[in-house]
Enzyme design. Sequence first.
Site, mmCIF file in Angstrom:
data_model
loop_
_atom_site.group_PDB
_atom_site.id
_atom_site.type_symbol
_atom_site.label_atom_id
_atom_site.label_comp_id
_atom_site.label_asym_id
_atom_site.label_seq_id
_atom_site.Cartn_x
_atom_site.Cartn_y
_atom_site.Cartn_z
ATOM 1 N N HIS A 100 15.828 -4.743 -2.884
ATOM 2 C CA HIS A 100 15.506 -6.098 -3.335
ATOM 3 C C HIS A 100 16.157 -6.335 -4.679
ATOM 4 C CE1 HIS A 100 12.746 -4.599 -6.402
ATOM 5 N NE2 HIS A 100 12.131 -3.874 -5.486
ATOM 6 N N ASP B 181 1.389 7.509 8.574
ATOM 7 C CA ASP B 181 1.318 8.933 8.277
ATOM 8 C C ASP B 181 0.041 9.234 7.486
ATOM 9 O OD1 ASP B 181 1.885 11.504 6.741
ATOM 10 O OD2 ASP B 181 3.643 11.373 8.038
ATOM 11 N N SER C 257 10.259 1.257 -3.350
ATOM 12 C CA SER C 257 11.284 0.343 -2.860
ATOM 13 C C SER C 257 12.633 1.047 -2.800
ATOM 14 C CB SER C 257 11.396 -0.880 -3.768
ATOM 15 O OG SER C 257 11.737 -0.494 -5.075
#
Length: 450
Positions: free
Chosen positions: A243, A370, A385
């Site tokens: 991003h 998970d 990220s």
Amino acid sequence: MDYRKNKTPLFFMVVIFLGLCLQLPFQTLKKLPVHQRVSVGEKLDFDLRLPKFLAHNFEFTIDGVKPSTFYLGDTTPVAATPGELEVKVKLFGLIPLRYMTVSVVPEVRVIPGGQAIGVLVESEGVMVVGRSAVVDEKGVRHNPAAEAGVELGDVLIKVNGEKVETESQVRDLINKLGQDGKPLNMEFKDRHSQEIYKTIIKPIYCSETKRYRIGLFVRDSTAGVGTMTFYDPQTRAYGALGHIISDIDTCQPINLNRGKIIGARIEGIRMGKKGQPGEKLGVFRGEDDISGNIIKNTNCGIFGKLTKEPNNTYEKETIPVAMAQEVKEGPAEIYTVLQGDKIEKFAIEIQQVHPQGRSEGKGMIIKIVDPKLLQKTGGIVQGMSGSPIIQNGKLVGAVTHVFVNDPSRGYGVFAEWMLYDSGTLPKQLSGRNCEKLTLLEISPAKLAKI
């Protein structure tokens, strides 16, 4: 009985039945992207899940040629060599319903990342991140910059023709020139249009700070911890974050002046919970571990060239990069660091795929499944990220955003879109997106009153 009177209701029932049967494929056809990309040797899937008795009424043609096995519900190779293909969808072989362009591109292979990195960015000029009234010696409040039309997110470029780069330089320059008692000629970059505008502002002597000011808070740099997504060992090109880097106060993209990435180490995790996303607590390790420059800051991440390749990798060899249309709903994995510099693999589920979307970090919705990752982090946390998403042995994307009300879920960006912005593939579409919460933790340091 007059059978002619009973034909009309039957006719309308048949029309309604056909309409209901065709509604689904028509809606799905609208969702097919007008421009798709596939790698050489890959298959293009146009399966709209039609009943067999309807499938033969829809026809696909590639560059005007109707393949004998290329009907709805089938999958077929599109090309063996790179190039552009025109695909048409027709009803009954006569009525055109959809036109699409398919680009066949060479297979791209990279080494997936997962390494924790420190991101250091110096912006072009200094960004306006707040306003602060100037109280003169008589106790009167002034805000010269606001009166001149300066807005939050605008970037100060020059003062009296002198280019500015740091907040301390701007602070000292305004104070020095303000002592002359003359208005200053100032150049800003508009936050919306990105165009340069000029304005005249007269500094006011501030009784609180004992220097001349124009009534603004500015910031010149930012730093944070994120994750590398991939790198090419041949060209040393890399992609990270997934991003754009935005200022935490103004939510405006940072105009890069100078920037670099270095190695980082994760010292701890602050768990996320509903309404309060967590974060990785990291420290910078220096350029001996990982280092590289930042050339681009885009909606799909940061990109540049490595001067020092990572010492640690989860995958030692390159893997293929999937095009957006190859990504499917279902199980996948992410690579990321939770402690130290050890990269681990964790299970996720790709819940939704939007290949027709714009390149703004929202190509897919993912969910952490998970148990180990959920126990340690609560889900997706800041600093995650850029964590690469792997499906069926291919790099399909990177983690980008977290859902504030459900930290186990978030968005991912397609690896294909990252390749556009890195320059590896010709860019198709781009979008501008600015999230209030991205996953790069921005440091609030270097904030100054001017």
